[in-house]
Design an enzyme around this catalytic site. Structure first.
Site, PDB file in Angstrom:
ATOM      1  N   ALA A  63       0.866  -1.174   0.000  1.00  0.00           N
ATOM      2  CA  ALA A  63       0.000   0.000   0.000  1.00  0.00           C
ATOM      3  C   ALA A  63       0.903   1.225   0.000  1.00  0.00           C
ATOM      4  O   ALA A  63       2.103   1.123   0.267  1.00  0.00           O
ATOM      5  CB  ALA A  63      -0.868  -0.010   1.247  1.00  0.00           C
ATOM      6  N   GLY A 102       0.515  -5.097   0.744  1.00  0.00           N
ATOM      7  CA  GLY A 102      -0.683  -5.078  -0.107  1.00  0.00           C
ATOM      8  C   GLY A 102      -0.437  -5.678  -1.471  1.00  0.00           C
ATOM      9  O   GLY A 102      -1.370  -6.181  -2.116  1.00  0.00           O
ATOM     10  N   GLU A 105      -0.868  -9.283  -0.979  1.00  0.00           N
ATOM     11  CA  GLU A 105      -2.304  -9.510  -0.718  1.00  0.00           C
ATOM     12  C   GLU A 105      -3.102  -9.448  -2.025  1.00  0.00           C
ATOM     13  O   GLU A 105      -4.019 -10.240  -2.240  1.00  0.00           O
ATOM     14  CB  GLU A 105      -2.797  -8.491   0.308  1.00  0.00           C
ATOM     15  CG  GLU A 105      -2.217  -8.730   1.703  1.00  0.00           C
ATOM     16  CD  GLU A 105      -2.553  -7.625   2.669  1.00  0.00           C
ATOM     17  OE1 GLU A 105      -3.097  -7.943   3.750  1.00  0.00           O
ATOM     18  OE2 GLU A 105      -2.306  -6.444   2.340  1.00  0.00           O
ATOM     19  N   GLU A 125       4.443  -5.682   7.066  1.00  0.00           N
ATOM     20  CA  GLU A 125       3.690  -4.628   7.763  1.00  0.00           C
ATOM     21  C   GLU A 125       4.099  -4.476   9.231  1.00  0.00           C
ATOM     22  O   GLU A 125       4.066  -3.366   9.775  1.00  0.00           O
ATOM     23  CB  GLU A 125       2.181  -4.937   7.689  1.00  0.00           C
ATOM     24  CG  GLU A 125       1.546  -4.698   6.328  1.00  0.00           C
ATOM     25  CD  GLU A 125       1.661  -5.882   5.394  1.00  0.00           C
ATOM     26  OE1 GLU A 125       0.947  -5.896   4.372  1.00  0.00           O
ATOM     27  OE2 GLU A 125       2.487  -6.796   5.638  1.00  0.00           O
TER      28      GLU A 125
HETATM   29  N1  T1G Z   1       4.689   3.429  -0.061  1.00  0.00           N
HETATM   30  C1  T1G Z   1       5.178   4.654  -0.393  1.00  0.00           C
HETATM   31  N2  T1G Z   1       6.480   4.891  -0.768  1.00  0.00           N
HETATM   32  C2  T1G Z   1       7.283   3.828  -0.815  1.00  0.00           C
HETATM   33  C3  T1G Z   1       6.847   2.516  -0.472  1.00  0.00           C
HETATM   34  C4  T1G Z   1       5.473   2.341  -0.090  1.00  0.00           C
HETATM   35  N3  T1G Z   1       4.979   1.139   0.218  1.00  0.00           N
HETATM   36  N4  T1G Z   1       7.900   1.676  -0.608  1.00  0.00           N
HETATM   37  C5  T1G Z   1       8.942   2.426  -1.014  1.00  0.00           C
HETATM   38  N5  T1G Z   1       8.585   3.710  -1.138  1.00  0.00           N
HETATM   39  C6  T1G Z   1       9.433   4.832  -1.598  1.00  0.00           C
HETATM   40  C7  T1G Z   1      10.602   5.115  -0.652  1.00  0.00           C
HETATM   41  O1  T1G Z   1      10.237   6.017   0.360  1.00  0.00           O
HETATM   42  C8  T1G Z   1      11.621   5.732  -1.604  1.00  0.00           C
HETATM   43  O2  T1G Z   1      11.248   7.082  -1.802  1.00  0.00           O
HETATM   44  C9  T1G Z   1      11.377   4.966  -2.906  1.00  0.00           C
HETATM   45  O3  T1G Z   1      10.055   4.428  -2.798  1.00  0.00           O
HETATM   46  C10 T1G Z   1      12.341   3.824  -3.119  1.00  0.00           C
HETATM   47  O4  T1G Z   1      12.331   3.012  -1.966  1.00  0.00           O
HETATM   48  C11 T1G Z   1      -2.699  -2.984   3.297  1.00  0.00           C
HETATM   49  C12 T1G Z   1      -0.818  -2.048   5.257  1.00  0.00           C
HETATM   50  C13 T1G Z   1      10.313  -2.186  -1.951  1.00  0.00           C
HETATM   51  C14 T1G Z   1      12.166  -3.306  -0.807  1.00  0.00           C
HETATM   52  O5  T1G Z   1       6.592  -2.199   3.890  1.00  0.00           O
HETATM   53  O6  T1G Z   1      10.679  -2.261   1.745  1.00  0.00           O
HETATM   54  O7  T1G Z   1       0.958  -2.780   2.300  1.00  0.00           O
HETATM   55  O8  T1G Z   1      13.226   8.164  -0.846  1.00  0.00           O
HETATM   56  O9  T1G Z   1      14.713   3.475  -1.282  1.00  0.00           O
HETATM   57  O10 T1G Z   1      15.953   0.091  -1.365  1.00  0.00           O
HETATM   58  O11 T1G Z   1      -1.547  -4.757   4.199  1.00  0.00           O
HETATM   59  O12 T1G Z   1      11.167   0.243  -0.544  1.00  0.00           O
HETATM   60  O13 T1G Z   1      13.076   7.765  -3.310  1.00  0.00           O
HETATM   61  O14 T1G Z   1      11.560   9.461  -2.193  1.00  0.00           O
HETATM   62  O15 T1G Z   1      13.348   1.697  -0.126  1.00  0.00           O
HETATM   63  O16 T1G Z   1      15.102  -0.528  -3.670  1.00  0.00           O
HETATM   64  C15 T1G Z   1       4.041  -2.732   3.070  1.00  0.00           C
HETATM   65  C16 T1G Z   1       8.196  -0.961   1.816  1.00  0.00           C
HETATM   66  C17 T1G Z   1       3.347  -1.431   3.091  1.00  0.00           C
HETATM   67  C18 T1G Z   1       7.562  -2.286   1.734  1.00  0.00           C
HETATM   68  C19 T1G Z   1      12.588  -1.331  -2.304  1.00  0.00           C
HETATM   69  N6  T1G Z   1       5.207  -2.646   2.218  1.00  0.00           N
HETATM   70  N7  T1G Z   1       9.235  -0.749   0.840  1.00  0.00           N
HETATM   71  O17 T1G Z   1      13.735  -1.002  -1.615  1.00  0.00           O
HETATM   72  O18 T1G Z   1      14.103   1.383  -2.506  1.00  0.00           O
HETATM   73  S1  T1G Z   1       1.984  -1.478   4.209  1.00  0.00           S
HETATM   74  C20 T1G Z   1       6.402  -2.366   2.718  1.00  0.00           C
HETATM   75  C21 T1G Z   1      10.414  -1.408   0.914  1.00  0.00           C
HETATM   76  C22 T1G Z   1       0.804  -2.424   3.402  1.00  0.00           C
HETATM   77  C23 T1G Z   1      -1.353  -3.614   3.470  1.00  0.00           C
HETATM   78  C24 T1G Z   1      -0.375  -2.829   4.208  1.00  0.00           C
HETATM   79  C25 T1G Z   1      11.459  -1.010  -0.073  1.00  0.00           C
HETATM   80  C26 T1G Z   1      11.583  -1.966  -1.283  1.00  0.00           C
HETATM   81  P1  T1G Z   1      12.340   8.164  -2.037  1.00  0.00           P
HETATM   82  P2  T1G Z   1      13.686   2.407  -1.372  1.00  0.00           P
HETATM   83  P3  T1G Z   1      14.834  -0.034  -2.330  1.00  0.00           P
END
Ligand code: T1G
Length: 690
Positions: A63, A102, A105, A125
């Site tokens: 998400a 998400g 999911e 999450e």
């Molecule tokens: N939402 C918004 N921005 C995100 C994002 C996300 N989910 N994931 C990454 N970014 C932005 C990050 O801030 C950065 O921005 C750029 O993308 C590159 O990320 C309903 C509740 C995928 C392994 O927890 O673990 O789904 O600094 O530097 O090292 O159940 O990003 O360039 O402006 O980290 O190659 C669950 C989070 C969400 C995964 C890539 N998902 N992301 O790593 O790049 S909650 C996560 C990561 C959810 C549902 C629920 C990593 C990555 P900027 P990066 P990277």
């Protein structure tokens, strides 16, 4: 369709492509057109199967975290997944890069999941203080069994495609041509007869695990969670999946999610998510990074050896330099032993160990550092020794090589000035053990070139470190604030607290351990040597050291330790020593509560952070949070000292500091102007993560 979602039809197989760089987060801009596309394709007779794929480097990584805490725009993810499960034609997710949160999911809403060999799948999450809120806690157990699902959801650690296939999470793994082969797979599924069973109706694996298993797991989790709500909520949600009907379990997941997402802990952990990404950014447009093909390490002691392992673990060839063959042999032997321990624990294969050891080249000749692109000095913490080493590096290092010092305290400007290339000199302050601790303070000296900083910040990411760029001052950000946090420790003891009471206040707050137990772990002799070098004293700690009580390594420090145990035992000898020191100063003991202990240790910590921001040693308040969470064990659920100050109430912190300052006159209690302004505005008036 839209910029974010496009649909192409290949022989009746519709390919729905999500394109929302950089990580295809399921922002509202994606959800709306995706929902519309699926609705249309569901009812389109020309479409016999639907493939969901993503453009760019990864499948959906979750998400959109930036949308949390804001009013939710419809359609929500769970509505899209519910729609998917009504589609009576094969739906397939084609997964490359990462399918996280998400994103996984969404894939669980499909009948089939096909992954690229290099893909990783997970529900992280919990690392954001949340639980999967799009049905992951109810659908995942139906595919992989409740025990595996619990492990994946509570750890938040993604698994590789091969493991996902073995667990039943994905239906096939392709080594190449993911999309083309998935479209072919979709066609075959459409042409075959037989029922299409949505994941929600696959209950076979639920019976594998009895609820009693969960209760035991949940009990264990509670201890490890150290006050974090999300891990327990995750266990409760997965338990619901095996004990409640699907829709009831889904509704319960929703409630648990709603509670967590509006809580301070998740706000704190989301703050840290963005803070870690901001902290490593080096200002300056399109800075060209220098190439790093080989790294040299000067000094194969505890720090040098750990740093060398961190680099080899990241795949970098390392030249390890020591003053003598014997010292080199010892250093390399320690590295080999450490890898053998990991093999023994099963966290590293014998093959991987050998691959890493093959990256090492040992030497006692400075000239052998001539082909290194980065050289990190990790020798004895003495300015004269450091300058001598940098003088020699200046003569052997190739032009453009970056010269880094691993000093924890010393003046990097002075070290840089001992070379003819100060623009190539910076600090890389690793934390011990350097191959384990995630934090790296990158110290920007006055003349350090921005591209050198950017190069090292990028290298840090590639070796799995969380980097924070800091300025030059004594102790940089972490150790300078540590001194402020510890300044009252001895006064607290003299006035009546015991080491155990102080440490309990810290562990109740959420720290892994308190300052006295930490001192015993690190070794009291280190602080003693530093105090002596700086002409400082600590009445009680100095006496403990004079008595040979250096902590765990001598079996006695602030606590006593049974041989071979790390369990601290209160020692009446220490309490007697404290009482004697107090009596010498005419201090009568009194009861001191946890609130006062936190006030006299963590309020000065925040205050020192404010001074560091005022001086520009840290660029953002959130950088300080990243340092303290990744280097000093500050509880993630509180977001770091500067974020926590907002939760605790900056006005209260200022008022209590003023009270203590008036009472004691001690400088650590004089509120910094920036902290006062934070109390007025609720914002740290320097950069901050989103
Ligand atoms: N939402 C918004 N921005 C995100 C994002 C996300 N989910 N994931 C990454 N970014 C932005 C990050 O801030 C950065 O921005 C750029 O993308 C590159 O990320 C309903 C509740 C995928 C392994 O927890 O673990 O789904 O600094 O530097 O090292 O159940 O990003 O360039 O402006 O980290 O190659 C669950 C989070 C969400 C995964 C890539 N998902 N992301 O790593 O790049 S909650 C996560 C990561 C959810 C549902 C629920 C990593 C990555 P900027 P990066 P990277």
């Amino acid at each position: 369709m839209s910029n974010f979602v496009s649909v192409a039809n290949e022989n009746g197989v519709a390919v729905v492509t999500i394109d929302n760089p950089p990580v295809n987060a399921l922002s509202f801009n994606v959800r709306k057109p995706l929902h519309e596309a699926l609705m249309a394709l569901r009812d389109d007779p020309a479409t016999k199967a639907i493939v969901i794929a993503c453009a760019g480097r990864t499948f959906v990584a979750g998400a959109d975290i930036t949308e949390f805490g804001k009013p939710v725009e419809q359609p929500e993810l769970r509505a899209i997944i519910a729609l998917l499960e009504t589609i009576a034609k094969p739906t397939i997710a084609a997964i490359h890069g990462t399918a996280l949160g998400g994103g996984l999911e969404l894939a669980l809403g499909c009948h089939f999941r096909i992954a690229d060999r290099g893909a990783r799948l997970g529900l992280p999450e919990v690392k954001l203080g949340l639980l999967p809120g799009g049905g992951g806690t109810v659908r995942l157990p139906r595919l992989v069994g409740a025990a595996k699902a619990l492990d994946m959801i509570v750890s938040g650690t993604p698994i590789p495609a091969g493991e996902a296939e073995a667990a039943g999470l994905v239906d096939a793994v392709f080594d190449d041509d993911l999309l083309a082969r998935t479209v072919r797979f979709a066609g075959e599924m459409a042409d075959r007869s037989g029922p299409l069973v949505p994941v929600r109706d696959r209950n076979g694996r639920l019976a594998e695990t009895d609820p009693a298993f969960f209760d035991a797991q949940a009990a264990g989790l509670a201890k490890k969670a150290r006050g974090l709500d999300a891990p327990l909520a995750c266990a409760e949600a997965v338990r619901n999946a095996i004990t409640l009907p699907f829709d009831e379990a889904l509704a319960a997941e929703r409630q648990l999610f709603a509670k967590l997402v509006s809580g301070d802990q998740s706000r704190a952990q989301r703050h840290l998510f963005f803070a870690e990404r901001e902290a490593a950014k080096v200002p300056g447009k399109d800075l060209q990074k220098r190439g790093i093909a080989r790294v040299g390490i000067v000094g194969a002691g505890t720090m040098g050896g750990g740093i060398a392992m961190a680099l080899a673990n990241g795949g970098f060839p390392v030249t390890l330099l020591e003053t003598s063959a014997e010292a080199l042999r010892r250093g390399l032997a320690t590295i080999e032993k450490n890898y053998a321990v990991s093999v023994g624990r099963g966290s590293l294969s014998e093959e991987a160990k050998q691959q890493r050891l093959d990256l090492f080249r040992g030497s006692t000749d400075y000239a052998d550092l001539g082909d290194c692109d980065l050289i990190i000095e990790a020798v004895f913490e003495d300015m004269a020794v450091k300058k001598e080493v940098f003088g020699r590096l200046d003569t052997v290092a190739k032009p453009g090589a970056i010269l880094a010092t691993n000093t924890s305290y010393l003046d990097v400007n002075a070290i840089a000035a001992s070379t003819s290339r100060p623009q190539d000199v910076l600090g890389m302050h690793f934390f011990s053990p350097a191959n384990v601790m995630k934090l790296l303070e990158i110290v920007r000296a006055e003349k350090t070139a921005p591209d050198a900083l950017a190069t090292v910040a990028d290298l840090a990411r590639r070796i799995g470190k969380v980097a924070v760029v800091v300025g030059v001052c004594h102790g940089f950000v972490g150790n300078r604030m540590l001194a402020a946090r510890g300044a009252e420790n001895e006064f607290l003891l003299l006035e009546g607290a015991t080491p155990g009471q102080v440490d309990k206040a810290f562990t109740d707050f959420g720290w892994p351990m308190g300052p006295f137990q930490m001192g015993d772990l690190a070794g009291l002799d280190i602080g003693w040597r530093n105090r002596k070098a700086r002409g400082q004293t600590a009445a009680i700690a100095d006496t403990l050291c004079e008595q040979g009580r250096f902590g765990q390594k001598t079996g006695r420090g602030w606590y006593r330790y049974e041989s071979g145990s790390r369990e601290p035992i209160a020692d009446p000898d220490v309490e007697a020593l404290i009482r004697a020191k107090a009596a010498d100063r005419g201090i009568a003991p009194r009861a001191i509560g946890a609130e006062e202990i936190i006030e006299r240790t963590l309020y000065p910590l925040v205050n020192e952070g404010a001074k560091i921001l005022e001086e520009g040693i840290a660029a953002r308040a959130s950088d300080i949070d990243v340092v303290w969470v990744n280097g000093y064990g500050f509880p993630v659920g509180k977001g770091g000292p500067m974020f926590w100050a907002g939760l605790e109430g900056a006005a209260k912190i200022v008022e209590r500091l003023e009270h203590r300052h008036a009472k004691t006159g001690r400088a650590i209690f004089e509120p910094a102007p920036l902290l006062r302004r934070f109390a007025e505005t609720g914002r740290w008036e320097v950069g901050d993560a989103r």
